[in-house]
Design a protein around this motif. Structure first.
Motif, PDB file in Angstrom:
ATOM      1  N   ARG A 159     -34.326 -43.702  83.988  1.00 41.54           N
ATOM      2  CA  ARG A 159     -34.987 -44.696  84.244  1.00 41.54           C
ATOM      3  C   ARG A 159     -34.424 -46.065  84.609  1.00 41.54           C
ATOM      4  N   ALA A 160     -34.767 -46.861  85.472  1.00 38.23           N
ATOM      5  CA  ALA A 160     -34.109 -48.023  85.888  1.00 38.23           C
ATOM      6  C   ALA A 160     -34.260 -49.267  84.692  1.00 38.23           C
ATOM      7  N   VAL A 161     -33.282 -49.968  84.222  1.00 39.40           N
ATOM      8  CA  VAL A 161     -33.203 -50.795  83.138  1.00 39.40           C
ATOM      9  C   VAL A 161     -33.273 -52.237  84.002  1.00 39.40           C
ATOM     10  N   ALA A 162     -34.405 -52.891  83.471  1.00 41.65           N
ATOM     11  CA  ALA A 162     -34.669 -54.231  84.262  1.00 41.65           C
ATOM     12  C   ALA A 162     -34.497 -55.476  83.321  1.00 41.65           C
ATOM     13  N   ASP A 163     -34.490 -55.291  81.787  1.00 43.42           N
ATOM     14  CA  ASP A 163     -34.206 -56.403  80.827  1.00 43.42           C
ATOM     15  C   ASP A 163     -32.610 -56.750  80.547  1.00 43.42           C
ATOM     16  N   LEU A 164     -32.017 -57.057  81.692  1.00 41.81           N
ATOM     17  CA  LEU A 164     -30.656 -57.464  81.559  1.00 41.81           C
ATOM     18  C   LEU A 164     -30.285 -58.829  81.881  1.00 41.81           C
ATOM     19  N   SER A 165     -29.480 -59.397  81.180  1.00 37.28           N
ATOM     20  CA  SER A 165     -28.971 -60.648  81.560  1.00 37.28           C
ATOM     21  C   SER A 165     -27.318 -60.947  81.950  1.00 37.28           C
ATOM     22  N   ALA A 166     -26.829 -62.160  82.064  1.00 39.06           N
ATOM     23  CA  ALA A 166     -25.321 -62.124  82.670  1.00 39.06           C
ATOM     24  C   ALA A 166     -24.619 -61.606  81.543  1.00 39.06           C
ATOM     25  N   SER A 167     -24.958 -61.901  80.095  1.00 43.31           N
ATOM     26  CA  SER A 167     -24.202 -61.602  78.980  1.00 43.31           C
ATOM     27  C   SER A 167     -24.269 -59.960  78.842  1.00 43.31           C
ATOM     28  N   ASP A 168     -24.857 -59.111  79.438  1.00 44.34           N
ATOM     29  CA  ASP A 168     -24.828 -57.618  79.586  1.00 44.34           C
ATOM     30  C   ASP A 168     -23.649 -57.170  80.387  1.00 44.34           C
ATOM     31  N   PHE A 169     -23.018 -58.014  81.207  1.00 37.85           N
ATOM     32  CA  PHE A 169     -22.128 -57.694  82.236  1.00 37.85           C
ATOM     33  C   PHE A 169     -20.506 -58.458  81.930  1.00 37.85           C
ATOM     34  N   THR A 170     -19.588 -57.843  82.484  1.00 36.65           N
ATOM     35  CA  THR A 170     -18.239 -58.190  82.321  1.00 36.65           C
ATOM     36  C   THR A 170     -17.775 -57.921  83.857  1.00 36.65           C
ATOM     37  N   LEU A 171     -17.471 -58.698  84.702  1.00 33.89           N
ATOM     38  CA  LEU A 171     -17.021 -58.565  85.926  1.00 33.89           C
ATOM     39  C   LEU A 171     -15.512 -58.932  86.295  1.00 33.89           C
ATOM     40  N   THR A 172     -14.884 -58.102  86.747  1.00 35.74           N
ATOM     41  CA  THR A 172     -13.444 -58.089  86.980  1.00 35.74           C
ATOM     42  C   THR A 172     -13.012 -57.576  88.327  1.00 35.74           C
ATOM     43  N   GLU A 173     -12.180 -58.353  88.961  1.00 33.56           N
ATOM     44  CA  GLU A 173     -11.543 -57.870  90.164  1.00 33.56           C
ATOM     45  C   GLU A 173      -9.901 -57.635  89.680  1.00 33.56           C
ATOM     46  N   GLU A 174      -9.799 -56.422  90.155  1.00 33.97           N
ATOM     47  CA  GLU A 174      -7.927 -56.138  89.942  1.00 33.97           C
ATOM     48  C   GLU A 174      -7.730 -56.400  88.472  1.00 33.97           C
ATOM     49  N   GLY A 175      -8.525 -56.328  87.724  1.00 41.14           N
ATOM     50  CA  GLY A 175      -8.193 -56.625  86.268  1.00 41.14           C
ATOM     51  C   GLY A 175      -8.378 -58.035  85.642  1.00 41.14           C
ATOM     52  N   ARG A 176      -8.885 -58.864  86.604  1.00 38.20           N
ATOM     53  CA  ARG A 176      -8.852 -60.365  86.238  1.00 38.20           C
ATOM     54  C   ARG A 176     -10.439 -60.673  86.234  1.00 38.20           C
ATOM     55  N   PRO A 177     -10.735 -61.353  85.101  1.00 40.62           N
ATOM     56  CA  PRO A 177     -11.908 -61.766  84.986  1.00 40.62           C
ATOM     57  C   PRO A 177     -12.652 -62.832  86.092  1.00 40.62           C
ATOM     58  N   MET A 178     -13.674 -62.630  86.521  1.00 42.81           N
ATOM     59  CA  MET A 178     -14.504 -63.310  87.591  1.00 42.81           C
ATOM     60  C   MET A 178     -15.698 -63.951  87.217  1.00 42.81           C
ATOM     61  N   ALA A 179     -16.088 -65.022  87.637  1.00 44.71           N
ATOM     62  CA  ALA A 179     -17.110 -65.853  87.217  1.00 44.71           C
ATOM     63  C   ALA A 179     -18.749 -65.013  87.782  1.00 44.71           C
ATOM     64  N   LEU A 180     -19.652 -64.680  86.794  1.00 48.32           N
ATOM     65  CA  LEU A 180     -20.849 -64.148  87.000  1.00 48.32           C
ATOM     66  C   LEU A 180     -21.766 -65.208  86.877  1.00 48.32           C
ATOM     67  N   THR A 181     -22.289 -65.447  88.266  1.00 46.94           N
ATOM     68  CA  THR A 181     -23.468 -66.703  88.052  1.00 46.94           C
ATOM     69  C   THR A 181     -24.734 -66.365  88.024  1.00 46.94           C
ATOM     70  N   GLN A 182     -25.215 -65.172  88.320  1.00 46.27           N
ATOM     71  CA  GLN A 182     -26.547 -64.854  88.193  1.00 46.27           C
ATOM     72  C   GLN A 182     -26.851 -63.240  87.993  1.00 46.27           C
ATOM     73  N   VAL A 183     -27.800 -63.135  87.419  1.00 47.01           N
ATOM     74  CA  VAL A 183     -28.399 -61.655  87.214  1.00 47.01           C
ATOM     75  C   VAL A 183     -29.970 -61.672  87.879  1.00 47.01           C
ATOM     76  N   VAL A 184     -30.107 -60.989  88.928  1.00 48.42           N
ATOM     77  CA  VAL A 184     -31.485 -60.844  89.308  1.00 48.42           C
ATOM     78  C   VAL A 184     -32.219 -59.857  89.006  1.00 48.42           C
ATOM     79  N   VAL A 185     -33.341 -59.502  88.323  1.00 51.94           N
ATOM     80  CA  VAL A 185     -34.063 -58.422  87.961  1.00 51.94           C
ATOM     81  C   VAL A 185     -34.266 -57.540  89.335  1.00 51.94           C
ATOM     82  N   PRO A 186     -34.383 -56.069  89.236  1.00 48.77           N
ATOM     83  CA  PRO A 186     -34.584 -55.315  90.517  1.00 48.77           C
ATOM     84  C   PRO A 186     -35.942 -55.576  91.114  1.00 48.77           C
TER      85      PRO A 186
END
Length: 173
Positions: free
Chosen positions: A35-62
């Motif tokens: 089942r799809a999970v919709a109750d997520l926030s930016a703190s639930d994610f870590t975004l990286t590119e080639e091992g470097r942390p990237m800024a996550l600016t927004q999470v939008v609910v499906p």
């Protein structure tokens, strides 16, 4: 990638770089039962590119981000058989009726050649009006119709989709 207490799966479904260097990544997160999970926030994610942390600016609910869709309808001669074109037109009208605020749809038809019947719009009446007069005729320029749909989506923002309604294969070289 997402960090979760329970075993959840995150799948990247689309990457939108139309506003580069800002990049939008669409992710579908499901629980162990699928089942799809919709109750997520930016703190639930870590975004990286080639091992470097990237800024996550927004999470939008499906379902909250707008959709840019191109309906591609085959109206070649073979669509006359068994009321296939009537079924395709009804499916297209049903899709249009389910558009949400912010969604935009374009309409491409094809037989011997593709034709942009309606550029992107949120006007459901205009889309229904463009669908109405389609009649079966000619051959099947399937790939040309799809290519036109892709060209419409290149600069479209947000989630993008092509809905192809056809009964056959490309018959035009």
């Amino acid at each position: 990638m997402a960090r979760f207490q329970e075993r959840r799966t995150a799948l990247v479904t689309q990457i939108d770089a139309t506003h580069y260097p800002e990049i939008t990544v669409y992710v579908r997160v499901t629980d162990p039962s699928g089942r799809a999970v919709a109750d997520l926030s930016a703190s639930d994610f870590t975004l990286t590119e080639e091992g470097r942390p990237m800024a996550l600016t927004q999470v939008v609910v499906p379902g909250q981000s707008p959709l840019s869709a191109v309906l591609v309808i085959d109206h070649s001669g073979s669509m006359e058989e068994a009321d296939k074109l009537a079924g395709a037109k009804e499916a297209a009208r049903t899709f249009v009726a389910q558009m949400r605020p912010g969604d935009r749809t374009a309409l491409v038809s094809f037989s011997d050649a593709p034709l942009l019947l309606q550029p992107f719009t949120n006007d459901q009446a205009a889309l229904r009006k463009a669908i109405g007069p389609l009649r079966p005729e000619g051959s099947t320029a399937l790939y040309d119709g799809l290519a036109m749909a892709v060209r419409q989506l290149v600069a479209a923002p947000g989630r993008r989709s092509i809905i192809l309604l056809t009964d056959g294969r490309d018959l035009v070289s």
